[in-house]
Structures are given as C-alpha cells and as structure tokens.
Design an enzyme around this catalytic site. Structure first.
Site, PDB file in Angstrom:
ATOM      1  N   GLU A  49       6.094   5.517  -1.792  1.00  0.00           N
ATOM      2  CA  GLU A  49       7.039   4.811  -0.917  1.00  0.00           C
ATOM      3  C   GLU A  49       8.023   3.941  -1.692  1.00  0.00           C
ATOM      4  OE1 GLU A  49       3.423   5.742   1.627  1.00  0.00           O
ATOM      5  OE2 GLU A  49       3.765   4.937  -0.395  1.00  0.00           O
ATOM      6  N   PHE A 111      -7.596  -0.376  10.936  1.00  0.00           N
ATOM      7  CA  PHE A 111      -7.382   0.480   9.770  1.00  0.00           C
ATOM      8  C   PHE A 111      -5.885   0.579   9.459  1.00  0.00           C
ATOM      9  CE2 PHE A 111      -6.640   4.832   8.058  1.00  0.00           C
ATOM     10  CZ  PHE A 111      -7.264   4.648   6.822  1.00  0.00           C
ATOM     11  N   GLN A 112      -5.543   0.294   8.235  1.00  0.00           N
ATOM     12  CA  GLN A 112      -4.164   0.321   7.736  1.00  0.00           C
ATOM     13  C   GLN A 112      -3.243  -0.607   8.534  1.00  0.00           C
ATOM     14  OE1 GLN A 112      -2.883   4.473   7.275  1.00  0.00           O
ATOM     15  NE2 GLN A 112      -3.723   4.453   5.194  1.00  0.00           N
ATOM     16  N   LYS A 161       2.533   2.122  17.087  1.00  0.00           N
ATOM     17  CA  LYS A 161       2.314   3.529  17.416  1.00  0.00           C
ATOM     18  C   LYS A 161       2.462   3.799  18.906  1.00  0.00           C
ATOM     19  CE  LYS A 161      -0.626   7.421  16.179  1.00  0.00           C
ATOM     20  NZ  LYS A 161      -1.824   7.880  15.405  1.00  0.00           N
ATOM     21  N   MET A 473      12.953  -4.259 -24.225  1.00  0.00           N
ATOM     22  CA  MET A 473      13.542  -5.581 -24.061  1.00  0.00           C
ATOM     23  C   MET A 473      12.502  -6.679 -24.291  1.00  0.00           C
ATOM     24  SD  MET A 473      16.359  -7.156 -23.683  1.00  0.00           S
ATOM     25  CE  MET A 473      17.641  -6.219 -22.842  1.00  0.00           C
TER      26      MET A 473
END
Length: 574
Positions: A49, A111-112, A161, A473
C-alpha cells in the site's frame, strides 16, 4: 437509480474525471472492488500500500490532477501513512480511500480495525469517517474539492463496510461546494500590492526564491515575465526545480544545504528577497538568525500559516501566486540590475565550472557522470523521478530542467523508497513522456517489489540505480561529522540484474564511464521497464554542503584533485 455505497464510490470517481486508481484489496474493501467490474476506471494492483500512496502522489505531480489510492482497513490503511505524510509535506493533491470495518464493530478491536482518521489527522489536509451510505457522495465531492483547492494536500475518506454494502437512490449533486470557514481563494489587498511594488522598485540586489508553489499555482509564465521585466535572478528550492527554465540566464540554480555556492552567497548579500510559493524550510535557510540579515523580504504564499513561521518577513501577500503576480505585474516597471548580476557572475568564479569537470578520470564511475550523461542523451526532456539521498541531490544538480513538472521528488519528508512507485505513477500521469527513476541502492530496495507492478502493467519506466554499497547520504554525514565511523551504513545488495530478470524485465550493469551512454541508449530502445545497476564510486559525496545550523556561506566544498589545486594556486599567484 438505486446504487450501493460501493457503486457510488466509483460513480463519484468517474464524475471527478478519475482514470486510474492505485490500490490493494482486502476484506473490508471487497464491496468496492466487486463494484469496480461495472466501471471503466483502470485499477493498478500494487505490491504494498505504500507503493499505492507514492504512485498516486507521482501521478498527481506529473499530471496536475488529483491522485487516488485505495486500501483496506487495518494494516492496509496504516501502510499508506508514510505516503500520506509525503504528500502532506509537499502539498500534493491525493484522495486516499480506505475501507473500515462494519460501523457496529468500531471501537471493539474488531479484526483489522484501526482508527485511521485518528492516525492520519496530523498528516492530512482533512479526513472523514463515513458510516452511512447517504454521506458517501457528498463526502467524496468535498474530498476532491479540498485536495485540489487552496494549498493542495491529501484528504482521506474512511468508509465502513456496511456503508459500502447498503443501497440508496443515487441522485448526483452538481451544486457548488461551500465549506464554512474554508476560503481557498483569498487575494492580497491593493494597498499591499502597492507596498510590494515600491519595495521592488527600490531594490538594488533582489533575488527571487522560487518554490513548489510556482508549479502548483501554474505561475511559470508570470514568474518568467516578472524576472525578465525586473532583471531579477531566480534561485530555486528543491521542489521549485523546473518552475523556471534551467537554461535561462537569470536562473541561478538551487539554493540551500546542497545548493550552488554563488546562490547562497547571493541570497546572503541581497537587499530584497521575493519568496514565491516557498516556506523557508530549514534546509534552505541554514541558521535562521543569520539568514539574509541585510534583505527585506516579501513572502507570497496561499497558506497564511506559512507566513512568519520560520522567517520573519517585511510584507506578506497571502493568495494564489499566479493571480498575485498578475496584480503586481500591472504596476511593476522595467528595471535593470546589471551591476548586481555581474557581481553574482564574479562570485561564481571557478566554481561555475561544475565539480564534474574536476573529477579525475581514474577508471572509477562517478554518480555525477551518470546524471550528466543521462541529461545529455535525453536532451533534458525526460520526466525525472528521484528517490531520497545523494542520488536526489546529484540529480537536482546535474539534470537541468527546462520543462515544468518534470522533476519529481520527495522534499519535505525525504521519503526513501519514493522513487520507483512515484515513477510508475508519473508514467501513468504522462504516458507519452520518457520517464527515468534515479535512486540509490538503499532506497530502491525499500520498494523494489513494485517492479512486479511495472511488469504486470507492461509500462515503460527506466530505472538508474546509483549503487555505491552504502546508505550514501548517511555515510557522508558520518564521514564529515563522525570521523568516518561507518556504523550501519555499509550495505550488501542483491543482484539487481537477477531481480529484474525474475520479473521478466531487462537488467544491465555498468562499471565504467565508457559504457554509460550505451546502457542508457539500450534502455531507451528496449520495450518495458529496464533496470540499470550503475556501480559508482563508493565514498563520493555531494558538494557543496552547508552543515546543519550553519550560515549559508559556511559551505564544505569538494577538495580539488592535486593537479587542479596546483593550477588554481598558480592562477592566484599570477
């Protein structure tokens, strides 16, 4: 017509002119993905993602449109966070749509489940939690409006949802959006315009500081007209690069920590600084207590929060840069600053000859050689997307940009791993342009999984890895300030040629300057994404460098090779 919330999402995106969405599906976002079958919007399946966030960001910067990234709940949403913060720091318009668990489960550690609006509150221009299907359409309209107007920025819309699954009669709303307290189109009053004109006319040593706002406002024409009419030299911030043609005689180059020496000297010696769409970042100013102390300062910015935040100014003009300059240009008379420009040219001296000219031909390949050759071969016309670190600074120094919005990089947040996914997004944003990603071996490995995305999409992006076997760097700072105690910066990398081959892509390795041109030309002529592993000098550094907290004139410069140093000494004696 009766539509589900998921269908309304795509209806809204379609009405906003969205052509491509970058995302990764999951359980909470399944209704949205199922509805996608009925809509003609291209979805790019990323491998992480964070890649979706950077692709949407690169797309927005390259196209001038609003980018869109889509993720599921929980870890899908949190994986976007770095990309959201990147877009926020650089004021890039991206709408992030995340799915959330059923509204009845919110707050119960389902969940999630994660409070993504709470997490992203500090790194978005605005965010929303939508729990009712009736609110989806107008929320998405507001999100796009907020993202693209005023000072652009990311907006997140989190949709439960059940809101996706429920249905309502959908009637598209075409009424203009008005948000209480949100005024994205403010303009300076005429009295302040006249004050600015008086200050401009009286200046003897003016310098324009051109920032990202030049590009975001589309003010390139007005800045060019102003600079030419008043004969004012232009210094660029990192994100301002390409907002003013590099080949123009009034373009001084990049300012700040790794800017040109003469640019920093000119800023410190100026009697008027005209800050156009920039925010006086610490990498630009050095020690603010000693920053341009002899100069009066005019700051034009669309965001009032930036005024006097880092540097106190004498006159603030809050408004869109393009429109504000239009007002100023109605009153500004032609002016000349021949003596000032001559003194800047004198400041350049031998340092106007690029450091690249002083690098010895000792059989080693220098990163500056690669960038310079790429610029020559592409004639400066490619869209260049960098990662972060030495590769970024060398590219800013050696790939000179005349075309707007063709230099894309993570400035404010300095996000390693940005380059590859942002380059893929930029290709979708400018499909007819040649796109090159320039990255280090460290940053490339952070998001190299997105090679699979490029392969699946069949797009053409060329990737130049400046492989020096270090986190370059960080190693440079260890060299300069920590007595070369290289702690955790030496890096072993995989075989990038085999990595490319594993994805069905072309890979090449270059170890000498003589092979650079052939490799670049081969990459340009080869179908599909190409990876070139340039094995560059390991302990090379970016010069000049202003140490943190130092005054702009206090720069570390590249040590001259012995033969050059002798010649310079002879010139001084003569």
């Amino acid at each position: 017509m009766k539509l589900t919330g998921a269908q309304i999402v795509w209806e809204c995106l379609q009405r906003e002119g969205v052509e491509v969405v970058f995302g990764y599906p999951g359980g909470a976002s399944l209704p949205i993905y199922d509805a996608l079958h009925d809509y003609n919007i291209h979805h790019v399946l990323v491998r992480h993602e964070q890649g979706a966030a950077h692709m949407a960001d690169g797309y927005a910067r390259a196209s001038g449109k609003v980018g869109v990234a889509l993720a599921t709940s929980g870890p899908g949403a949190t994986n976007l966070v770095t990309g959201i913060a990147t877009a926020m720091m650089d004021s890039v318009p991206v709408v992030f749509i995340t799915a959330q668990v059923h509204s009845k489960l919110i707050g119960y550690d389902a969940f999630q489940e994660v409070d993504v609006t709470g997490i992203t509150l500090p790194i978005t221009k605005h965010n929303y939690l939508v729990t009712d299907v009736k609110d989806i359409a107008h929320t998405l309209r507001e999100a796009f409006y907020i993202a693209r107007t005023g000072r652009p920025g990311p907006v997140l819309v989190d949709i439960t949802k059940d809101a996706q699954q429920n249905s309502i009669e959908y009637d598209p709303d075409s009424e203009p959006i008005h948000l209480r307290g949100y005024r994205p189109t403010a303009l300076p009053v005429e009295d302040d315009i006249q004050k600015a004109v008086t200050m401009i006319h009286s200046a003897k040593r003016p310098v324009i500081l051109a920032g990202h706002g030049v590009l975001q406002s589309g003010a390139m024409k007005e800045v060019l007209e102003f600079a030419e009419r008043t004969q004012t030299p232009v210094a660029m911030t990192l994100l301002g690069i390409s907002g003013f043609p590099a080949s123009h005689p009034l373009n001084l180059g990049m300012m700040g920590m790794h800017g040109e020496a003469w640019v920093n000297h000119a800023i410190q010696d100026a009697d008027l600084l005209l800050a156009f769409g920039m925010r006086f970042d610490d990498r630009v100013t050095g020690d603010v207590r000693r920053y341009a102390t002899h100069a009066r300062k005019i700051h034009i910015d669309i965001d009032p929060a930036e005024i006097n935040k880092n540097v106190r100014v004498d006159l603030a003009l809050v408004g869109d840069l393009s429109q504000t300059l239009e007002q100023i240009l109605k009153h500004v008379k032609p002016g000349r600053h021949d003596e000032w420009l001559a003194s800047i040219n004198e400041m350049k001296g031998s340092s106007s000859v690029r450091d690249i000219q002083n690098l010895p031909d000792n059989g080693h390949l220098y990163a500056a050689h690669v960038i310079n050759d790429l610029w020559n071969i592409t004639k400066g016309n490619a869209v260049i997307v960098t990662d972060v670190g030495q590769n970024q600074m060398w590219t800013a120094q050696y790939y000179r940009q005349d075309n707007p919005s063709q230099f894309i990089t993570s400035g404010g947040l300095g996000t390693m791993g940005f380059g590859l996914p942002a380059g893929i997004g930029a290709k979708f944003g400018q499909p007819d342009k040649e796109v090159w990603v320039i990255c280090g071996d460290g940053g490339f490995q952070m998001t190299q999984a997105e090679l699979a995305t490029a392969a699946q999409e069949g797009i053409k992006v060329n990737i130049a890895i400046l492989n020096n076997g270090y986190l370059g760097m960080v190693r440079q700072w260890q060299e300069f300030f920590y007595d070369r105690r290289y702690s955790a910066t030496p890096m072993k990398s995989p075989d990038f040629i085999k990595i490319a081959d594993a994805h069905g892509l072309t890979g090449m390795r270059v170890t000498t300057r003589a092979d650079v041109e052939t490799a670049i030309q081969t990459a340009r002529e080869t179908e599909g994404t190409v990876v070139i592993d340039f094995r560059v000098e390991k302990e090379d550094s970016v010069y000049p460098m202003v140490p943190t907290g130092s005054e702009l004139k206090e720069m570390i410069r590249r040590p001259l090779p012995a033969a050059v140093a002798v010649n310079e000494a002879v010139k001084v004696e003569a």
